[in-house]
Design an enzyme around this catalytic site. Sequence first.
Site, short mmCIF file in Angstrom:
data_model
loop_
_atom_site.label_atom_id
_atom_site.label_comp_id
_atom_site.label_asym_id
_atom_site.label_seq_id
_atom_site.Cartn_x
_atom_site.Cartn_y
_atom_site.Cartn_z
N ASP A 164 1.00 -1.14 0.56
CA ASP A 164 -0.03 -0.05 -0.33
C ASP A 164 0.96 1.41 0.30
O ASP A 164 1.98 1.38 0.61
CB ASP A 164 -0.83 0.46 1.48
N GLY A 220 -8.27 8.11 6.82
CA GLY A 220 -8.23 8.37 8.53
C GLY A 220 -9.33 8.48 9.06
O GLY A 220 -10.64 8.60 8.34
N GLY A 279 -9.22 5.06 1.92
CA GLY A 279 -10.03 5.91 2.85
C GLY A 279 -11.50 5.31 3.17
O GLY A 279 -12.45 5.73 3.19
#
Length: 284
Positions: free
Chosen positions: A82, A181, A209
């Site tokens: 990633d 986040g 995300g």
Amino acid sequence: MPAVPMIELLNEAYKGGYALGAFNVNNLEMVQAVIEVAEEERSPVIIQAAPSELEYAGWNVLPGIVKSVAEDHGVTFALHLDHGRTFDDAIRSIRSGLTSVMIDCSTLPLRDNIAQTREIVKVAHAVGVTVEAELGRIGGEEFDIRNSSPDAFMTDPEEARNFVEETGVDTLAVAIGTAHGLYKYEPRLDFDRLDKINRLLGIPLVLHGGTGLPEQDIKRAVSLGVAKLNISTASREAFIRNFVEFSSRYPENLDLMKTMGHAKESMKRVVRSVIRMLGSSNRV
Ligand code: 13P
């Protein structure tokens, strides 16, 4: 079953109208949480780690853990880097047995992003490894990634088509309003943009995300070509909160297996709900 090239799993999902969860891991219990749920749900799964996570656990150690746990449980999986940043990240990952690498040069000018991505595609494809790239900038903060302006760098559909043609990447992470986040604002995804990108590219797309996205947004994104949804914060949050709560409820407990075991169960609940939302249960 050994790790398979990620694009094989993504192509199946793209054709079948479902998506795969791609879960970040950096220790044994996180790996077990993902693999155990994948086995219980009979779902293919993507296990991924960012360079900082591979650095933490060991560039050979973490893939070794993933492979032995997954093979023990007979799970169909791909092992993915990633947010690789450099040629070195990609090569180290390939040497460690990952079956897919992301090269994220999205902060570079387009010409440099294309040149670097193309170089990695050439090497990766020579050994059957999948390549994911990013165009546009996904918002939020995670690992060493910072982008506080969610609207500023959305993926341009035409540019995305040229990028894929020129680089030969297998799959593309698109910026359509998601953020890494915890969301500091209500996520508003640009589905028209996603639809255009999907029509022009015709390849499985990736959404970063995933934490905090409403279920209806996730399902709509999957119906518009997203075949991989990245989840990191939600798993870590479940794990850490449970760890802290259990430790403070039983301060006399010094059996780490118990504490970690509970934390793992908490992460498993997150993984299971994501897998079910994406529709990948009962696909193997
Ligand atoms: P979240 O931390 O928001 O789940 O995003 C994970 C991710 O996109 C990793 O690349």
